[in-house]
Design a protein around this motif. Structure first.
Motif, PDB file in Angstrom:
ATOM      1  N   GLY A  75       0.836  -1.244   0.005  1.00 35.60           N
ATOM      2  CA  GLY A  75      -0.058  -0.253   0.067  1.00 35.60           C
ATOM      3  C   GLY A  75       0.800   1.210   0.174  1.00 35.60           C
ATOM      4  O   GLY A  75       0.299   2.530   0.204  1.00 35.60           O
ATOM      5  N   ARG A  76       2.002   1.043  -0.310  1.00 34.00           N
ATOM      6  CA  ARG A  76       2.767   2.428  -0.208  1.00 34.00           C
ATOM      7  C   ARG A  76       2.874   3.300  -1.554  1.00 34.00           C
ATOM      8  O   ARG A  76       3.555   2.723  -2.433  1.00 34.00           O
ATOM      9  N   ARG A 140      -2.543  11.988  -4.360  1.00 36.86           N
ATOM     10  CA  ARG A 140      -1.985  13.166  -4.284  1.00 36.86           C
ATOM     11  C   ARG A 140      -2.760  14.503  -4.639  1.00 36.86           C
ATOM     12  O   ARG A 140      -2.551  15.513  -4.034  1.00 36.86           O
ATOM     13  N   ARG A 141      -3.595  14.578  -5.515  1.00 36.13           N
ATOM     14  CA  ARG A 141      -4.549  15.438  -6.034  1.00 36.13           C
ATOM     15  C   ARG A 141      -5.351  15.883  -4.554  1.00 36.13           C
ATOM     16  O   ARG A 141      -5.539  16.944  -4.506  1.00 36.13           O
ATOM     17  N   ASN A 142      -5.757  14.880  -3.983  1.00 37.36           N
ATOM     18  CA  ASN A 142      -6.454  14.977  -2.862  1.00 37.36           C
ATOM     19  C   ASN A 142      -5.687  15.158  -1.494  1.00 37.36           C
ATOM     20  O   ASN A 142      -6.429  15.110  -0.372  1.00 37.36           O
ATOM     21  N   GLY A 143      -4.683  15.257  -1.573  1.00 35.30           N
ATOM     22  CA  GLY A 143      -3.861  15.769  -0.302  1.00 35.30           C
ATOM     23  C   GLY A 143      -3.818  14.428   0.775  1.00 35.30           C
ATOM     24  O   GLY A 143      -3.815  14.501   1.999  1.00 35.30           O
ATOM     25  N   LEU A 144      -4.134  13.295   0.303  1.00 38.44           N
ATOM     26  CA  LEU A 144      -3.949  11.957   1.151  1.00 38.44           C
ATOM     27  C   LEU A 144      -2.648  11.328   1.335  1.00 38.44           C
ATOM     28  O   LEU A 144      -1.727  11.626   0.498  1.00 38.44           O
ATOM     29  N   PRO A 145      -2.207  10.999   2.344  1.00 39.90           N
ATOM     30  CA  PRO A 145      -1.009  10.127   2.707  1.00 39.90           C
ATOM     31  C   PRO A 145      -0.765   9.012   1.645  1.00 39.90           C
ATOM     32  O   PRO A 145      -1.748   8.299   1.635  1.00 39.90           O
ATOM     33  N   GLN A 146       0.373   8.979   1.334  1.00 47.04           N
ATOM     34  CA  GLN A 146       0.753   7.886   0.318  1.00 47.04           C
ATOM     35  C   GLN A 146       1.691   6.750   0.805  1.00 47.04           C
ATOM     36  O   GLN A 146       2.081   5.967   0.093  1.00 47.04           O
ATOM     37  N   GLY A 147       1.769   6.946   2.275  1.00 47.94           N
ATOM     38  CA  GLY A 147       2.280   5.668   2.941  1.00 47.94           C
ATOM     39  C   GLY A 147       3.871   5.829   3.153  1.00 47.94           C
ATOM     40  O   GLY A 147       4.658   6.518   2.482  1.00 47.94           O
TER      41      GLY A 147
END
Length: 147
Positions: A75-76, A140-147
């Protein structure tokens, strides 16, 4: 229309869960491509001793692809751009190898089929990895953490 995925890889990304699922699923093509790079490197080591630098290049690409595949399966999402870079690097080495073989050997119909078969897996995996890239872009567009 009714289905939101094509063969389990091309996913219609509408929310965070679908984006993360797309990233995880994009790790599978990388694993296949890493195994393909390892097999091609072994094949070159045995059949083409006049290309000594191609074997270590294929080995490094295989290790990188397998490592990144397991990171993405965990999930990274931050690994997705590196995954595309690794796939494109593999395709560049494959192109160099194919052009070199074309110059060395006499072209024939069976030789053309072998070259085509060498390109099917990498191109198919590249297409499948774009789904993960779309998931990464959504995160990335929605500013969520990417792991």
């Amino acid at each position: 229309m009714g289905s939101d995925k094509l063969f389990g890889f091309w996913i219609d990304i509408r929310d965070e869960d679908k984006a993360r699922y797309a990233v995880r699923m994009a790790g599978l093509p990388l694993l296949v491509l890493g195994a393909n790079a390892a097999v091609l490197g072994l094949d070159l080591a045995v059949k083409a001793p006049e290309m000594p630098m191609a074997v270590p290049v294929f080995a490094v690409i295989a290790v990188v692809l397998v490592f990144v595949a397991f990171r993405m399966r965990a999930g990274r999402a931050a690994w997705v751009p590196l995954a595309l870079l690794a796939i494109l690097s593999f395709l560049a080495v494959e192109l160099f190898s194919s052009l070199h073989l074309l110059r060395m050997l006499e072209p024939s119909q069976s030789f053309d089929m072998i070259l085509l078969a060498k390109w099917v897996v990498p191109l198919f995996c590249l297409a499948l990895a774009f789904s993960g890239f779309r998931g990464w872009l959504w995160l990335r567009r929605n500013g969520l953490p990417q792991g």
